[in-house]
Design a protein around this motif. Sequence first.
Motif, PDB file in Angstrom:
ATOM      1  N   THR A  14     -32.060  -7.537 -37.635  1.00 37.08           N
ATOM      2  CA  THR A  14     -31.743  -7.123 -36.262  1.00 37.08           C
ATOM      3  C   THR A  14     -32.964  -7.226 -35.358  1.00 37.08           C
ATOM      4  OG1 THR A  14     -30.466  -5.438 -35.055  1.00 37.08           O
ATOM      5  CG2 THR A  14     -32.314  -4.645 -36.365  1.00 37.08           C
ATOM      6  N   PRO A  15     -32.745  -7.487 -34.071  1.00 37.24           N
ATOM      7  CA  PRO A  15     -33.869  -7.526 -33.123  1.00 37.24           C
ATOM      8  C   PRO A  15     -34.265  -6.133 -32.653  1.00 37.24           C
ATOM      9  CG  PRO A  15     -31.847  -8.112 -32.010  1.00 37.24           C
ATOM     10  CD  PRO A  15     -31.494  -7.946 -33.461  1.00 37.24           C
ATOM     11  N   SER A  16     -35.200  -6.083 -31.725  1.00 32.79           N
ATOM     12  CA  SER A  16     -35.695  -4.816 -31.200  1.00 32.79           C
ATOM     13  C   SER A  16     -34.620  -4.093 -30.392  1.00 32.79           C
ATOM     14  CB  SER A  16     -36.927  -5.059 -30.320  1.00 32.79           C
ATOM     15  OG  SER A  16     -36.569  -5.860 -29.208  1.00 32.79           O
ATOM     16  N   GLY A  17     -34.879  -2.815 -30.144  1.00 31.08           N
ATOM     17  CA  GLY A  17     -33.985  -2.015 -29.317  1.00 31.08           C
ATOM     18  C   GLY A  17     -33.180  -0.986 -30.088  1.00 31.08           C
ATOM     19  N   VAL A  18     -33.458  -0.843 -31.384  1.00 29.07           N
ATOM     20  CA  VAL A  18     -32.690   0.102 -32.193  1.00 29.07           C
ATOM     21  C   VAL A  18     -32.958   1.532 -31.724  1.00 29.07           C
ATOM     22  CG1 VAL A  18     -32.571  -1.409 -34.191  1.00 29.07           C
ATOM     23  CG2 VAL A  18     -34.505   0.153 -33.954  1.00 29.07           C
ATOM     24  N   GLY A  19     -32.049   2.434 -32.118  1.00 33.73           N
ATOM     25  CA  GLY A  19     -32.056   3.773 -31.557  1.00 33.73           C
ATOM     26  C   GLY A  19     -33.180   4.674 -32.012  1.00 33.73           C
ATOM     27  N   PHE A  20     -33.579   4.576 -33.286  1.00 33.11           N
ATOM     28  CA  PHE A  20     -34.546   5.555 -33.791  1.00 33.11           C
ATOM     29  C   PHE A  20     -35.944   5.375 -33.191  1.00 33.11           C
ATOM     30  CE2 PHE A  20     -35.857   2.248 -36.770  1.00 33.11           C
ATOM     31  CZ  PHE A  20     -37.164   2.586 -37.123  1.00 33.11           C
ATOM     32  N   ILE A  21     -36.213   4.202 -32.619  1.00 33.56           N
ATOM     33  CA  ILE A  21     -37.512   3.913 -32.011  1.00 33.56           C
ATOM     34  C   ILE A  21     -37.616   4.469 -30.591  1.00 33.56           C
ATOM     35  CG2 ILE A  21     -38.971   2.015 -31.172  1.00 33.56           C
ATOM     36  CD1 ILE A  21     -39.009   2.406 -34.180  1.00 33.56           C
ATOM     37  N   ARG A  22     -36.482   4.616 -29.936  1.00 31.52           N
ATOM     38  CA  ARG A  22     -36.484   4.976 -28.515  1.00 31.52           C
ATOM     39  C   ARG A  22     -36.974   6.406 -28.300  1.00 31.52           C
ATOM     40  NH1 ARG A  22     -33.607   1.562 -25.127  1.00 31.52           N
ATOM     41  NH2 ARG A  22     -32.810  -0.289 -26.193  1.00 31.52           N
ATOM     42  N   LYS A  23     -37.474   6.655 -27.096  1.00 32.26           N
ATOM     43  CA  LYS A  23     -37.983   7.983 -26.740  1.00 32.26           C
ATOM     44  C   LYS A  23     -37.240   8.471 -25.501  1.00 32.26           C
ATOM     45  CE  LYS A  23     -42.540   6.998 -28.670  1.00 32.26           C
ATOM     46  NZ  LYS A  23     -42.221   7.596 -29.963  1.00 32.26           N
ATOM     47  N   PRO A  24     -36.335   9.446 -25.639  1.00 30.06           N
ATOM     48  CA  PRO A  24     -35.930  10.057 -26.906  1.00 30.06           C
ATOM     49  C   PRO A  24     -35.060   9.101 -27.715  1.00 30.06           C
ATOM     50  CG  PRO A  24     -34.543  10.863 -25.137  1.00 30.06           C
ATOM     51  CD  PRO A  24     -35.598  10.013 -24.480  1.00 30.06           C
ATOM     52  N   PRO A  25     -34.918   9.346 -29.025  1.00 30.38           N
ATOM     53  CA  PRO A  25     -34.082   8.468 -29.860  1.00 30.38           C
ATOM     54  C   PRO A  25     -32.630   8.466 -29.387  1.00 30.38           C
ATOM     55  CG  PRO A  25     -35.443   9.917 -31.210  1.00 30.38           C
ATOM     56  CD  PRO A  25     -35.550  10.419 -29.795  1.00 30.38           C
ATOM     57  N   ILE A  26     -31.959   7.355 -29.627  1.00 29.14           N
ATOM     58  CA  ILE A  26     -30.531   7.254 -29.343  1.00 29.14           C
ATOM     59  C   ILE A  26     -29.804   7.091 -30.675  1.00 29.14           C
ATOM     60  CG2 ILE A  26     -28.717   5.870 -28.279  1.00 29.14           C
ATOM     61  CD1 ILE A  26     -30.674   5.081 -26.104  1.00 29.14           C
ATOM     62  N   TYR A  27     -29.032   8.100 -31.031  1.00 29.03           N
ATOM     63  CA  TYR A  27     -28.219   8.032 -32.239  1.00 29.03           C
ATOM     64  C   TYR A  27     -26.742   8.058 -31.854  1.00 29.03           C
ATOM     65  CZ  TYR A  27     -32.524   8.933 -34.808  1.00 29.03           C
ATOM     66  OH  TYR A  27     -33.783   8.836 -35.329  1.00 29.03           O
ATOM     67  N   LEU A  28     -25.916   7.505 -32.712  1.00 31.00           N
ATOM     68  CA  LEU A  28     -24.487   7.418 -32.434  1.00 31.00           C
ATOM     69  C   LEU A  28     -23.847   8.795 -32.522  1.00 31.00           C
ATOM     70  CD1 LEU A  28     -23.696   4.150 -34.436  1.00 31.00           C
ATOM     71  CD2 LEU A  28     -24.016   4.388 -31.953  1.00 31.00           C
ATOM     72  N   ARG A  29     -23.019   9.104 -31.521  1.00 30.34           N
ATOM     73  CA  ARG A  29     -22.341  10.392 -31.452  1.00 30.34           C
ATOM     74  C   ARG A  29     -20.829  10.204 -31.379  1.00 30.34           C
ATOM     75  NH1 ARG A  29     -26.314  12.772 -33.733  1.00 30.34           N
ATOM     76  NH2 ARG A  29     -28.182  13.092 -32.465  1.00 30.34           N
ATOM     77  N   ASP A  30     -20.115  11.297 -31.586  1.00 31.71           N
ATOM     78  CA  ASP A  30     -18.657  11.253 -31.584  1.00 31.71           C
ATOM     79  C   ASP A  30     -18.137  10.649 -30.278  1.00 31.71           C
ATOM     80  OD1 ASP A  30     -16.202  11.900 -32.955  1.00 31.71           O
ATOM     81  OD2 ASP A  30     -15.906  13.514 -31.506  1.00 31.71           O
ATOM     82  N   ASN A  31     -17.207   9.708 -30.414  1.00 39.03           N
ATOM     83  CA  ASN A  31     -16.539   9.019 -29.300  1.00 39.03           C
ATOM     84  C   ASN A  31     -17.397   7.950 -28.622  1.00 39.03           C
ATOM     85  OD1 ASN A  31     -13.976  10.296 -29.436  1.00 39.03           O
ATOM     86  ND2 ASN A  31     -14.857  12.110 -28.461  1.00 39.03           N
ATOM     87  N   ASP A  32     -18.612   7.703 -29.106  1.00 39.99           N
ATOM     88  CA  ASP A  32     -19.377   6.561 -28.597  1.00 39.99           C
ATOM     89  C   ASP A  32     -18.609   5.268 -28.869  1.00 39.99           C
ATOM     90  OD1 ASP A  32     -21.484   8.056 -27.652  1.00 39.99           O
ATOM     91  OD2 ASP A  32     -22.858   7.556 -29.297  1.00 39.99           O
ATOM     92  N   LEU A  33     -18.813   4.283 -28.011  1.00 39.56           N
ATOM     93  CA  LEU A  33     -18.186   2.977 -28.190  1.00 39.56           C
ATOM     94  C   LEU A  33     -19.273   1.920 -28.315  1.00 39.56           C
ATOM     95  CD1 LEU A  33     -15.382   1.549 -28.262  1.00 39.56           C
ATOM     96  CD2 LEU A  33     -15.769   0.985 -25.850  1.00 39.56           C
ATOM     97  N   MET A  34     -19.303   1.248 -29.473  1.00 38.38           N
ATOM     98  CA  MET A  34     -20.265   0.178 -29.723  1.00 38.38           C
ATOM     99  C   MET A  34     -19.610  -1.175 -29.512  1.00 38.38           C
ATOM    100  SD  MET A  34     -22.593   0.874 -33.091  1.00 38.38           S
ATOM    101  CE  MET A  34     -21.181   1.043 -34.169  1.00 38.38           C
ATOM    102  N   VAL A  35     -20.289  -2.051 -28.795  1.00 37.42           N
ATOM    103  CA  VAL A  35     -19.862  -3.442 -28.656  1.00 37.42           C
ATOM    104  C   VAL A  35     -20.999  -4.314 -29.178  1.00 37.42           C
ATOM    105  CG1 VAL A  35     -19.125  -5.278 -27.102  1.00 37.42           C
ATOM    106  CG2 VAL A  35     -18.409  -2.906 -26.676  1.00 37.42           C
ATOM    107  N   THR A  36     -20.714  -5.041 -30.233  1.00 34.06           N
ATOM    108  CA  THR A  36     -21.714  -5.847 -30.934  1.00 34.06           C
ATOM    109  C   THR A  36     -21.294  -7.301 -30.821  1.00 34.06           C
ATOM    110  OG1 THR A  36     -21.875  -4.019 -32.526  1.00 34.06           O
ATOM    111  CG2 THR A  36     -22.962  -6.088 -33.108  1.00 34.06           C
ATOM    112  N   GLU A  37     -22.141  -8.174 -30.292  1.00 34.41           N
ATOM    113  CA  GLU A  37     -21.714  -9.556 -30.106  1.00 34.41           C
ATOM    114  C   GLU A  37     -22.820 -10.555 -30.424  1.00 34.41           C
ATOM    115  OE1 GLU A  37     -20.909 -10.619 -25.886  1.00 34.41           O
ATOM    116  OE2 GLU A  37     -21.480  -8.544 -25.456  1.00 34.41           O
ATOM    117  N   VAL A  38     -22.377 -11.717 -30.882  1.00 35.44           N
ATOM    118  CA  VAL A  38     -23.259 -12.856 -31.103  1.00 35.44           C
ATOM    119  C   VAL A  38     -22.601 -14.057 -30.432  1.00 35.44           C
ATOM    120  CG1 VAL A  38     -24.337 -14.391 -32.785  1.00 35.44           C
ATOM    121  CG2 VAL A  38     -24.126 -11.945 -33.291  1.00 35.44           C
ATOM    122  N   GLN A  39     -23.371 -14.789 -29.681  1.00 38.99           N
ATOM    123  CA  GLN A  39     -22.878 -15.947 -28.937  1.00 38.99           C
ATOM    124  C   GLN A  39     -22.061 -16.868 -29.833  1.00 38.99           C
ATOM    125  OE1 GLN A  39     -26.093 -18.248 -27.367  1.00 38.99           O
ATOM    126  NE2 GLN A  39     -24.812 -19.447 -25.986  1.00 38.99           N
TER     127      GLN A  39
END
Length: 280
Positions: free
Chosen positions: A243-268
């Motif tokens: 995976t490339p940069s931008g993952v949640g645990f590195i961010r300040k504050p961290p971004i972790y997945l929570r209930d009802n979050d919607l993830m959209v994951t795409e590759v060209q």
Amino acid sequence: MKLGVIKNKGAVVITDKGYAPLSELNFAGSIEQLISTGANGLSEIKNNLSKFKKFIPFRNEELDAPLRKPGKIVAIGLNYIDHASESKMELPKQPLVFTKFNSSITGPFDPIIIPSSVTDKTDYEVELAVVIGKRAKNVTKGNALDYVFGYTIINDVSARDVQFDDGQWVRGKSLDTFCPMGPYLITADEITDPQDLQLKCAVNNEVLQDASTKDMIFGVTDLISVLSKSFTFEPGDIISTGTPSGVGFIRKPPIYLRDNDLMVTEVQHLGKLINKVKVI
């Protein structure tokens, strides 16, 4: 060609007109079995598809993961320069290899189930996934793409607390539903260059990862060549290429997945995964 699986109906070819069941294209089997037939099986499917007329409409929600029982999922860590840097880890001199269990696979539009008794620090990771088409051992880099059947998308969902507490990565990467895959398996002839694809991951409409596969430390040909010197790839095996940069645990504050979050994951050229998060 765009291959997929319709829930409770089996393997299909997907077109702009709808889908054609493989069983009606003179192939009574799964995508895994089709991969094992080699080029001849795929050629026959293409020939029969050219004469097929009774395409069936469908909704995206009917799609399952294209592969449910790969022989192995070989996953790669720290394979983008920026991601290794943001993780404050040295660039690997060889691919950093771990695995995800098959039981973690879920569909491209199915929910990600986070067990709160196990983790409260669940992260997202968009990845290009390579599906091996034939037995591969001691492959040269120059011939490596000859062993690729096709490509799909994986989100390498990761329980970071479990991953780091364990000191190795398998359990934290292999919780049930932590490997959404799909929505299709695109055959290799449709992807001119796997090192020229854009990847994105958004959570609640905020783009958190946006990069190109050209930024990989070890490209697809490197991975197949280097890894095949250590173990044999079999038809249907998957390499999830990192995976490339931008993952949640590195961010300040961290971004972790929570209930009802919607993830959209795409590759060209490969489509997108749309997965809602459910915490239980």
